[in-house]
Scaffold this motif. Structure first.
Motif, short mmCIF file in Angstrom:
data_model
loop_
_atom_site.label_atom_id
_atom_site.label_comp_id
_atom_site.label_asym_id
_atom_site.label_seq_id
_atom_site.Cartn_x
_atom_site.Cartn_y
_atom_site.Cartn_z
N ASP A 69 -55.46 44.15 -43.00
CA ASP A 69 -56.07 45.43 -42.60
C ASP A 69 -56.26 45.54 -41.08
O ASP A 69 -56.90 46.45 -40.59
N HIS A 71 -57.71 43.18 -39.11
CA HIS A 71 -58.88 42.49 -38.55
C HIS A 71 -58.48 41.12 -37.99
O HIS A 71 -57.43 40.58 -38.33
N GLY A 74 -64.19 38.08 -37.26
CA GLY A 74 -65.02 38.98 -38.04
C GLY A 74 -64.97 40.41 -37.53
O GLY A 74 -65.82 41.22 -37.83
N MET A 76 -63.87 43.52 -38.04
CA MET A 76 -63.36 44.28 -39.18
C MET A 76 -63.21 45.76 -38.83
O MET A 76 -63.95 46.28 -37.98
N THR A 80 -66.13 46.97 -35.67
CA THR A 80 -65.81 46.23 -34.45
C THR A 80 -66.42 46.86 -33.21
O THR A 80 -66.48 48.07 -33.08
N TYR A 95 -67.99 50.30 -45.99
CA TYR A 95 -66.76 49.90 -45.30
C TYR A 95 -65.59 49.83 -46.29
O TYR A 95 -65.77 49.35 -47.41
N TRP A 97 -63.20 47.82 -46.51
CA TRP A 97 -62.83 46.44 -46.82
C TRP A 97 -63.90 45.69 -47.62
O TRP A 97 -63.73 44.53 -47.97
N ALA A 101 -63.79 41.91 -49.36
CA ALA A 101 -64.61 40.84 -48.79
C ALA A 101 -65.47 40.17 -49.86
O ALA A 101 -65.67 38.96 -49.82
#
Length: 178
Positions: A69, A71, A74, A76, A80, A95, A97, A101
């Protein structure tokens, strides 16, 4: 040799989070790395770890991977901060993701409230940054890192601004490159 961790996903009731646990299992333990040479980044003291790192001359080498994706560490999508050396953010179900996760957690009940990471401002100071990308599942991400506009919704785009970035990719990961 000293090791500084670049992110952490704290797990409730555990001394070590997701990243540190994996590093002890695969690197620190088998490599016999002395505890005094391990400097974990934590939610509670990430700013002091950054100061310590600068006081010790900074990072000579950093090895990171690329997520499908976009990233890295960390950093993400949509969470970010490009302007911070280290930072924390809330681990939120909003989020895109989030569900992926959750599958990485050893126990679904151990959902963290916050995540900590080294940001792009810290990575910009690393003398040599090595990005390792493997597999066909990462081909779109590698092409995106190199071709997309720099944006926090695809964090790895900022990596191409690093003055000494080395990308190591297998054929499958590089299959979308011209």
């Amino acid at each position: 040799m000293h090791f500084y961790t670049f992110d952490e996903v704290p797990l409730a009731g555990r001394e070590r989070g997701l990243t540190l646990s994996a590093l002890y299992e695969h690197l620190f333990g088998p490599g016999g790395v002395p505890e005094a040479n391990i400097h974990p980044l934590t939610v509670a003291d990430h700013a002091s770890v950054a100061r310590e790192l600068h006081g010790n001359g900074g990072l000579d080498l950093m090895l990171i991977g690329l997520g499908a994706d976009g990233h890295f560490c960390g950093n993400m999508p949509y969470a970010t901060r490009f302007d911070q050396e280290t930072y924390t953010y809330e681990f939120q179900d909003s989020y895109p993701w989030y569900e992926d996760a959750l599958r990485l957690l050893p126990d679904p009940a151990e959902v963290p409230s916050r995540v900590v990471t080294m940001g792009a401002a810290m990575l910009a100071k690393v003398r040599r940054l090595v990005l390792i990308v493997s597999g066909a599942a990462k081909a779109d991400a590698l092409a995106g890192m190199l071709e997309r506009e720099i944006s926090t919704d695809f964090p790895a785009t900022i990596l191409r601004t690093h003055p000494n970035l080395v990308v190591v990719a297998d054929r499958e990961a590089a299959s979308r490159l011209g």
